[in-house]
Design a protein around this motif. Structure first.
Motif, PDB file in Angstrom:
ATOM      1  N   LYS A 147       0.830  -1.205   0.000  1.00 12.87           N
ATOM      2  CA  LYS A 147       0.000   0.000   0.000  1.00 12.87           C
ATOM      3  C   LYS A 147       0.864   1.254   0.000  1.00 12.87           C
ATOM      4  N   GLU A 148       2.084   1.163   0.560  1.00 14.11           N
ATOM      5  CA  GLU A 148       2.998   2.300   0.525  1.00 14.11           C
ATOM      6  C   GLU A 148       3.422   2.618  -0.911  1.00 14.11           C
ATOM      7  N   ASN A 149       3.631   1.555  -1.715  1.00 17.45           N
ATOM      8  CA  ASN A 149       3.954   1.751  -3.137  1.00 17.45           C
ATOM      9  C   ASN A 149       2.787   2.401  -3.868  1.00 17.45           C
ATOM     10  N   PHE A 150       1.588   1.952  -3.506  1.00 15.77           N
ATOM     11  CA  PHE A 150       0.383   2.493  -4.133  1.00 15.77           C
ATOM     12  C   PHE A 150       0.208   3.973  -3.795  1.00 15.77           C
ATOM     13  N   ALA A 151       0.423   4.323  -2.527  1.00 17.00           N
ATOM     14  CA  ALA A 151       0.305   5.718  -2.101  1.00 17.00           C
ATOM     15  C   ALA A 151       1.311   6.593  -2.834  1.00 17.00           C
ATOM     16  N   ALA A 152       2.521   6.075  -3.017  1.00 21.54           N
ATOM     17  CA  ALA A 152       3.552   6.832  -3.726  1.00 21.54           C
ATOM     18  C   ALA A 152       3.161   7.049  -5.184  1.00 21.54           C
ATOM     19  N   LEU A 153       2.618   6.019  -5.820  1.00 22.20           N
ATOM     20  CA  LEU A 153       2.188   6.152  -7.214  1.00 22.20           C
ATOM     21  C   LEU A 153       1.069   7.166  -7.340  1.00 22.20           C
ATOM     22  N   ALA A 154       0.068   7.082  -6.458  1.00 26.93           N
ATOM     23  CA  ALA A 154      -1.073   8.002  -6.517  1.00 26.93           C
ATOM     24  C   ALA A 154      -0.623   9.438  -6.314  1.00 26.93           C
ATOM     25  N   SER A 155       0.327   9.656  -5.407  1.00 26.87           N
ATOM     26  CA  SER A 155       0.770  11.017  -5.112  1.00 26.87           C
ATOM     27  C   SER A 155       1.585  11.610  -6.263  1.00 26.87           C
ATOM     28  N   LYS A 156       2.142  10.765  -7.131  1.00 28.14           N
ATOM     29  CA  LYS A 156       2.844  11.272  -8.307  1.00 28.14           C
ATOM     30  C   LYS A 156       1.861  11.739  -9.372  1.00 28.14           C
ATOM     31  N   LYS A 157       0.690  11.117  -9.381  1.00 36.30           N
ATOM     32  CA  LYS A 157      -0.328  11.459 -10.377  1.00 36.30           C
ATOM     33  C   LYS A 157      -1.242  12.581  -9.906  1.00 36.30           C
ATOM     34  N   LEU A 158      -1.434  12.687  -8.590  1.00 34.77           N
ATOM     35  CA  LEU A 158      -2.412  13.594  -8.012  1.00 34.77           C
ATOM     36  C   LEU A 158      -1.758  14.551  -7.024  1.00 34.77           C
ATOM     37  N   GLU A 159      -2.509  15.539  -6.582  1.00 34.38           N
ATOM     38  CA  GLU A 159      -1.921  16.596  -5.752  1.00 34.38           C
ATOM     39  C   GLU A 159      -1.544  16.142  -4.351  1.00 34.38           C
ATOM     40  N   PHE A 160      -2.373  15.304  -3.723  1.00 37.78           N
ATOM     41  CA  PHE A 160      -2.134  14.978  -2.319  1.00 37.78           C
ATOM     42  C   PHE A 160      -0.824  14.209  -2.152  1.00 37.78           C
ATOM     43  N   ASP A 161      -0.219  14.328  -0.953  1.00 38.63           N
ATOM     44  CA  ASP A 161       1.033  13.624  -0.708  1.00 38.63           C
ATOM     45  C   ASP A 161       0.744  12.231  -0.163  1.00 38.63           C
ATOM     46  N   SER A 162       1.711  11.343  -0.321  1.00 39.41           N
ATOM     47  CA  SER A 162       1.522   9.938   0.041  1.00 39.41           C
ATOM     48  C   SER A 162       1.269   9.765   1.535  1.00 39.41           C
ATOM     49  N   SER A 163       1.877  10.606   2.370  1.00 41.13           N
ATOM     50  CA  SER A 163       1.712  10.452   3.817  1.00 41.13           C
ATOM     51  C   SER A 163       0.273  10.706   4.255  1.00 41.13           C
ATOM     52  N   SER A 164      -0.398  11.650   3.605  1.00 46.38           N
ATOM     53  CA  SER A 164      -1.791  11.929   3.975  1.00 46.38           C
ATOM     54  C   SER A 164      -2.694  10.761   3.608  1.00 46.38           C
ATOM     55  N   PHE A 165      -2.363  10.070   2.514  1.00 45.37           N
ATOM     56  CA  PHE A 165      -3.152   8.925   2.094  1.00 45.37           C
ATOM     57  C   PHE A 165      -2.891   7.727   2.999  1.00 45.37           C
ATOM     58  N   ILE A 166      -1.621   7.485   3.323  1.00 45.13           N
ATOM     59  CA  ILE A 166      -1.271   6.392   4.234  1.00 45.13           C
ATOM     60  C   ILE A 166      -1.905   6.618   5.605  1.00 45.13           C
ATOM     61  N   HIS A 167      -1.974   7.877   6.026  1.00 48.73           N
ATOM     62  CA  HIS A 167      -2.605   8.197   7.317  1.00 48.73           C
ATOM     63  C   HIS A 167      -4.059   7.721   7.330  1.00 48.73           C
ATOM     64  N   LEU A 168      -4.766   7.884   6.216  1.00 44.18           N
ATOM     65  CA  LEU A 168      -6.152   7.410   6.129  1.00 44.18           C
ATOM     66  C   LEU A 168      -6.207   5.887   6.197  1.00 44.18           C
ATOM     67  N   LEU A 169      -5.334   5.236   5.431  1.00 43.74           N
ATOM     68  CA  LEU A 169      -5.342   3.773   5.383  1.00 43.74           C
ATOM     69  C   LEU A 169      -4.978   3.156   6.734  1.00 43.74           C
ATOM     70  N   ASP A 170      -4.189   3.877   7.517  1.00 40.19           N
ATOM     71  CA  ASP A 170      -3.768   3.376   8.830  1.00 40.19           C
ATOM     72  C   ASP A 170      -4.682   3.819   9.963  1.00 40.19           C
ATOM     73  N   SER A 171      -5.760   4.506   9.616  1.00 40.48           N
ATOM     74  CA  SER A 171      -6.720   4.945  10.633  1.00 40.48           C
ATOM     75  C   SER A 171      -7.827   3.902  10.773  1.00 40.48           C
ATOM     76  N   ALA A 172      -7.800   3.160  11.878  1.00 39.00           N
ATOM     77  CA  ALA A 172      -8.803   2.110  12.093  1.00 39.00           C
ATOM     78  C   ALA A 172     -10.212   2.683  12.099  1.00 39.00           C
ATOM     79  N   ASP A 173     -10.384   3.840  12.718  1.00 39.39           N
ATOM     80  CA  ASP A 173     -11.710   4.449  12.804  1.00 39.39           C
ATOM     81  C   ASP A 173     -12.214   4.869  11.433  1.00 39.39           C
ATOM     82  N   PHE A 174     -11.320   5.431  10.616  1.00 44.19           N
ATOM     83  CA  PHE A 174     -11.730   5.900   9.291  1.00 44.19           C
ATOM     84  C   PHE A 174     -12.137   4.733   8.397  1.00 44.19           C
ATOM     85  N   VAL A 175     -11.278   3.717   8.274  1.00 47.53           N
ATOM     86  CA  VAL A 175     -11.572   2.616   7.341  1.00 47.53           C
ATOM     87  C   VAL A 175     -12.742   1.763   7.831  1.00 47.53           C
ATOM     88  N   ALA A 176     -12.981   1.760   9.147  1.00 45.43           N
ATOM     89  CA  ALA A 176     -14.101   0.979   9.687  1.00 45.43           C
ATOM     90  C   ALA A 176     -15.437   1.520   9.180  1.00 45.43           C
TER      91      ALA A 176
END
Length: 348
Positions: free
Chosen positions: A125-154
């Motif tokens: 998923k870290e590779n995926f976040a890096a790829l997405a952040s190269k194509k889109l404005e948001f940075d990979s860390s903000s996306f990984i933060h969502l994926l690692d948030s148990a409350d958010f993904v629940a």
């Protein structure tokens, strides 16, 4: 009477001269301001306006990327149209022949060009976040933060371990300045579209949830070099699950060891204590070991029915496997493969 006519004629002549002079002096300025081509690009270029960018940053970007022929005429129209308070963030295409009116209208209306985001077979998923952040404005860390948030993904029915199963590999169009949260929600929408009633019913028939199907598909995809073998391999692992036999899938061991250079799984690799080590723990791992292809997911749902519970790579290194339903045949297959590895000096 004649004098009045002469005076009237003079006044009319003066008016005509003034109109002509005005036209000569003003019309070129109007043409230059509104209609004359002012895009400096010869083919196509892009202006990126980040979220929360200032107007000065927009102007600096226009200048730095040399997108305008004449900045003063652009600034004049931009001021008239109050562009400084009306521009919108995004990725904007500049093409040859564009005039100031078209450029200003584009930035005010937010008529940006969508971005093609394609992804498949990404390991982590870290590779995926890096790829997405190269194509889109948001940075990979903000996306990984969502994926690692148990409350958010629940909120979307996932756990931190299995949330990676939500991303269906394909090509998608979206705007460059989409936020990490909106990107996640877009992918969740695509996930729900992908999991049709037909697919969900097939998953139910084999006793797995959509997330579990994708986890198994990730193992199948990692094992199968040839797509045509996927349904056979999927059937084998389902047989092992149904019989309560450990999956003993080498790709899960490689994932557990976090060493993707491993070509030959050794005993020391098997001792890695991890829920992803299917030589150590029964059942499926808690999450996928890679982003499986749609072909792998459908191979699980449409698996081949057979009695195989063992598989071993063929000794000819063709990418295909030998399958068996008993330990004796499997050991013979494994012995031939181990011999082939030794002959090629593949030690690790």
């Amino acid at each position: 009477m004649d004098n009045q006519k002469k005076k009237g004629g003079v006044v009319a002549l003066i008016l005509v001269v003034l109109v002509v002079l005005a036209a000569v002096l003003i019309l070129p300025k109007i043409y230059k301001k509104y209609l004359k081509a002012n895009s400096k690009v010869s083919g196509k270029a892009y202006l990126y306006i980040p979220t929360n960018a200032t107007y000065q940053q927009v102007l600096d970007s226009l200048d730095k990327n040399e997108l305008l022929i004449d900045q003063s005429s652009f600034l004049s129209l931009a001021k008239d149209r109050q562009l400084s308070t009306k521009f919108k963030p995004g990725k904007y295409p500049f093409v040859k022949g564009m005039n100031n009116r078209q450029i200003v209208n584009m930035l005010i209306a937010g008529n940006q060009e969508p971005v093609d985001v394609s992804f498949r077979n990404i390991r982590l998923k870290e590779n995926f976040a890096a790829l997405a952040s190269k194509k889109l404005e948001f940075d990979s860390s903000s996306f990984i933060h969502l994926l690692d948030s148990a409350d958010f993904v629940a909120k979307y029915g996932f756990t931190k371990d299995n949330v990676y199963t939500m991303f269906i590999p394909n090509s998608y169009q979206m705007y460059w300045n989409i936020s990490a949260k909106d990107f996640f929600e877009r992918m969740n929408k695509e996930y729900r579209t992908f999991w049709t009633d037909e697919r969900k019913n097939k998953a139910k028939e084999i006793g797995l949830s959509p997330q579990e199907v994708t986890i198994l598909a990730s193992i199948v995809d990692a094992e199968a070099l040839m797509d045509k073998e996927m349904p056979t391999i999927a059937g084998l692992y389902l047989n092992r699950l149904n019989k309560g036999i450990k999956l003993e899938a080498d790709p899960t061991v490689i994932f557990a060891n976090n060493d993707f250079s491993i070509r030959r799984v050794l005993n020391r690799h098997l001792r890695k204590d991890s829920p992803y080590n299917t030589y150590m723990y029964k059942g499926l791992p808690p999450g996928p070991i890679m982003m499986p292809s749609i072909a792998a997911i459908d191979a699980v749902l449409n698996h081949e029915n057979h009695n195989y519970i063992y598989m071993c790579a063929k000794e000819d290194f063709s990418g295909y496997h030998n399958f068996s339903d008993n330990i004796k045949d499997h050991q013979a297959n494994a012995k031939r493969f181990q011999k082939a590895l030794n002959e090629r000096n593949i030690k690790k």
